[in-house]
Design a protein around this motif. Structure first.
Motif, PDB file in Angstrom:
ATOM      1  N   LEU A  21      -7.734  -3.830   1.279  1.00 59.01           N
ATOM      2  CA  LEU A  21      -7.451  -3.030   2.479  1.00 59.01           C
ATOM      3  C   LEU A  21      -8.164  -1.689   2.353  1.00 59.01           C
ATOM      4  N   ILE A  22      -8.329  -1.026   3.486  1.00 57.07           N
ATOM      5  CA  ILE A  22      -8.943   0.300   3.445  1.00 57.07           C
ATOM      6  C   ILE A  22      -7.847   1.316   3.118  1.00 57.07           C
ATOM      7  N   ILE A  23      -8.103   2.142   2.097  1.00 61.88           N
ATOM      8  CA  ILE A  23      -7.069   3.078   1.629  1.00 61.88           C
ATOM      9  C   ILE A  23      -7.466   4.508   1.933  1.00 61.88           C
ATOM     10  N   LYS A  24      -6.436   5.292   2.240  1.00 62.86           N
ATOM     11  CA  LYS A  24      -6.636   6.732   2.440  1.00 62.86           C
ATOM     12  C   LYS A  24      -6.884   7.389   1.086  1.00 62.86           C
ATOM     13  N   PRO A  25      -7.827   8.337   0.978  1.00 65.05           N
ATOM     14  CA  PRO A  25      -8.100   8.956  -0.320  1.00 65.05           C
ATOM     15  C   PRO A  25      -6.948   9.817  -0.849  1.00 65.05           C
ATOM     16  N   ILE A  26      -6.889   9.984  -2.177  1.00 70.18           N
ATOM     17  CA  ILE A  26      -5.756  10.695  -2.793  1.00 70.18           C
ATOM     18  C   ILE A  26      -5.629  12.113  -2.257  1.00 70.18           C
ATOM     19  N   SER A  27      -6.769  12.775  -2.046  1.00 72.60           N
ATOM     20  CA  SER A  27      -6.701  14.182  -1.637  1.00 72.60           C
ATOM     21  C   SER A  27      -5.995  14.371  -0.297  1.00 72.60           C
ATOM     22  N   LEU A  28      -5.836  13.281   0.467  1.00 72.20           N
ATOM     23  CA  LEU A  28      -5.156  13.414   1.759  1.00 72.20           C
ATOM     24  C   LEU A  28      -3.679  13.022   1.695  1.00 72.20           C
ATOM     25  N   GLU A  81       1.323   4.093  -2.907  1.00 70.35           N
ATOM     26  CA  GLU A  81       1.075   5.494  -2.547  1.00 70.35           C
ATOM     27  C   GLU A  81       2.214   6.402  -3.009  1.00 70.35           C
ATOM     28  N   LEU A 134       0.833  -1.201   0.000  1.00 72.44           N
ATOM     29  CA  LEU A 134       0.000   0.000   0.000  1.00 72.44           C
ATOM     30  C   LEU A 134       0.868   1.251   0.000  1.00 72.44           C
ATOM     31  N   ASN A 157       5.033  15.798   2.280  1.00 74.12           N
ATOM     32  CA  ASN A 157       5.947  15.864   3.429  1.00 74.12           C
ATOM     33  C   ASN A 157       5.896  14.639   4.337  1.00 74.12           C
ATOM     34  N   LYS A 188       0.132  13.476   1.188  1.00 72.86           N
ATOM     35  CA  LYS A 188       0.960  14.672   1.342  1.00 72.86           C
ATOM     36  C   LYS A 188       2.410  14.334   1.053  1.00 72.86           C
TER      37      LYS A 188
END
Lengths: 111, 476
Positions: free
Chosen positions: A91-98, A16, A12, A102, A100
């Motif tokens: 798996l549960i994925i964090k959305p693209i807009s989040l 990313e 994952l 950094n 970052k």
């Protein structure tokens, strides 16, 4: 049956990082770049992980002909494959807009 | 006899009484100003949870499991965290090193700054000081966090003489946008074998983490030890808090430590026949069982609000001690005590008509539409019935004569007054996977308004009737 692409959180993370590169107009990536980003974000888990492990995971996620060649240092990433990976991920994925830059220490990389 | 002692208890002047109760019901952490000894003396209850925590901490060394403390707003999560933080000092055999990071002052930069300083101290305490940390300012603290993580990863195993425990408190108050960024920063430490994260969370935050990302789920909600803080018995809560401050002897003069004044209450207490801390529970509160039930429901069991409402009620009882009707009630042990009965009319006088009261009962039937139906009442019913604000919900509201703009306004208003609560936190930038319809659940407070207060004759006289109930007009 659905063909699974991402099965572990490690894969994952790799997916990313590739997505971040693609968002910043780079469609080629070096394995060492992924490794450095991974170590920046999570040195405790990934400090002992080597080149081969990352490469194997990467080739699994991006089964493109160019990536299977013997002497290649730049690996290809594609938008379509990233989308496929995410669609077939259980798996549960964090959305693209989040996502970052950094978090992976890449904020100065694309300047 | 009982009445006589109570009359003595309420004999002092009203203002003095009010000041005293205000001090007694202050937030425990603020009250004690981080003074360890006073805090530990005044903290009470939660013995089961503390024992569970102790057993977890005993086996946590070299495993690095994380801990989650779950509880509703105002159940005492922060106090519990501080109790654990102070108690660890009393367990030298466990070799633990606690540090607390809280979002109490509401500044994200302060949170990171304090954390970096504390970690720096930890590294120097285990004889592995971190060499190249940059001076903290509002732009470079993320680099420092990353340096700390790298340093922690590279330290030799033999150096970890003490197991690091990071207590994360008050993260519910973080902005929706920053929340997951901050959690991700701390997650990096929780993975280590020699470090443990203890997060305190409300159910909404817990659900949000559970549905956010597999990496966070693993660290914070799945492979963890969970401690659930249940609501405290209101009777014990009030009596022990009052008595805890009152009871003093030569060695433990809390009141003096907190207020820098001599206390007059030892004399009163002696008249009540209490001289030992073990007698705390013998103090009788002048409220009936029904009134205590009203307090716990109307405040959503939130300790802060409970203390506000009790403050006003105690002063009311003190003021009208002669006028109020006395009722004798049996307690759990079978002993009869005389209580003061505060009627519905008096309750509304106290919390609806009175602008000075710390707690207020709100008017739900203020917004009546052309059909004569109350907007907020129907919305409360709708949320209780449907939970999801979907199309059927909107159609049902339209049928009762409420427009869509009004519904949006009403939902905001209910949320603000804690009558309904969102089932999870959704960040603003969370566009892709956002649920089609927002989900809410009705709180105990909302349910009490819906099923109890709205049917009180005294309330209807003041606020008007709610009109038609949703149950008689369901769209099939």
């Amino acid at each position: 049956m659905k063909k699974l692409s991402i099965t572990t959180t490690f894969e994952l993370e790799v997916n990313e990082i590739c997505e971040l590169f693609l968002m910043n107009n780079k469609n080629c990536i070096k394995i060492i770049e992924i490794l450095i980003s991974l170590r920046y974000k999570n040195p405790i888990s990934y400090n002992k992980i080597g080149y081969i492990v990352v490469k194997n995971a990467f080739v699994k996620l991006f089964p493109i002909h160019k990536n299977n060649r013997k002497n290649t240092s730049y690996f290809k990433i594609s938008k379509r494959q990233i989308k496929y990976n995410k669609d077939n991920c259980e798996l549960i994925i964090k959305p693209i807009s989040l996502l970052k830059l950094n978090t992976y220490g890449l904020e100065n990389y694309f300047e | 006899m009982e009445d006589k002692t109570q009359t003595d208890f309420f004999e002092d002047s009203l203002k003095k009484f009010s000041d005293f109760i205000k001090i007694s019901f202050k937030d425990l952490i603020r009250l004690t100003h981080n003074e360890k000894k006073v805090f530990l003396d005044l903290y009470y209850n939660r013995v089961t949870e503390l024992n569970k925590m102790q057993s977890i901490l005993k086996n946590i060394r070299n495993r690095g499991d994380n801990i989650l403390i779950l509880g509703h707003a105002g159940t005492g999560k922060s106090s519990f965290m501080y109790k654990v933080f102070f108690e660890i000092g009393n367990l030298p055999d466990y070799n633990l090193y606690p540090l607390i990071v809280d979002f109490r002052d509401g500044n994200k930069f302060h949170l990171y700054k304090h954390f970096i300083e504390k970690m720096e101290k930890y590294f120097s305490d285990i004889n592995c000081p971190i060499p190249k940390l940059i001076t903290n300012n509002e732009t470079n603290f993320k680099e420092n966090i990353s340096l700390l993580r790298t340093h922690l990863a590279n330290i030799d195993e033999k150096c970890f003489t003490k197991h690091l425990i990071i207590l994360l408190d008050d993260f519910d108050y973080l902005d929706e946008d920053d929340l997951f960024d901050v959690l991700e920063d701390f997650q990096g430490f929780g993975i280590h074998r020699h470090a443990t994260l203890v997060l305190s969370a409300r159910p909404a935050l817990y659900t949000a983490i559970k549905e956010y990302d597999n990496r966070l789920i693993k660290t914070f909600t799945r492979e963890i030890h969970k401690i659930k803080l249940v609501r405290l018995d209101i009777n014990k809560l009030i009596s022990r808090r009052l008595a805890g401050i009152i009871i003093e002897n030569k060695s433990k003069s809390w009141f003096k430590k907190i207020t820098h004044k001599e206390s007059d209450y030892i004399r009163l207490l002696k008249k009540m026949g209490i001289s030992e801390i073990n007698d705390i529970e013998n103090i009788t509160i002048p409220f009936t069982g029904l009134y205590l039930n009203f307090i716990s429901n109307i405040t959503n069991h939130n300790n802060r609000e409970i203390f506000d409402i009790v403050h006003d009620s105690l002063i009311y009882v003190r003021k009208n001690f002669e006028i109020l009707e006395s009722i004798s009630e049996k307690n759990e042990d079978g002993e009869t005590h005389s209580r003061k009965n505060i009627t519905k009319e008096q309750t509304l006088e106290l919390f609806y008509d009175n602008d000075d009261s710390l707690f207020r009962i709100i008017n739900i039937n203020k917004n009546i539409n052309k059909k004569g139906n109350s907007l907020l009442f129907n919305l409360l019913e709708g949320v209780k019935l449907y939970k999801e604000l979907n199309r059927t919900f909107t159609e049902q509201m339209n049928f009762l004569g409420h427009k869509e703009k009004e519904i949006i306004w009403g939902i905001k208003k209910l949320k603000l007054n804690n009558l309904i609560s969102p089932t999870k936190i959704v960040p603003n930038r969370y566009e892709e996977r956002i649920d089609l319809y927002p989900e809410f659940s009705i709180t105990d407070k909302g349910d009490y308004y819906l099923t109890n207060i709205c049917y009180w004759e005294e309330y209807i006289n003041r606020c008007g009737h709610f009109g038609v109930s949703i149950h008689n007009n369901l769209i099939v």
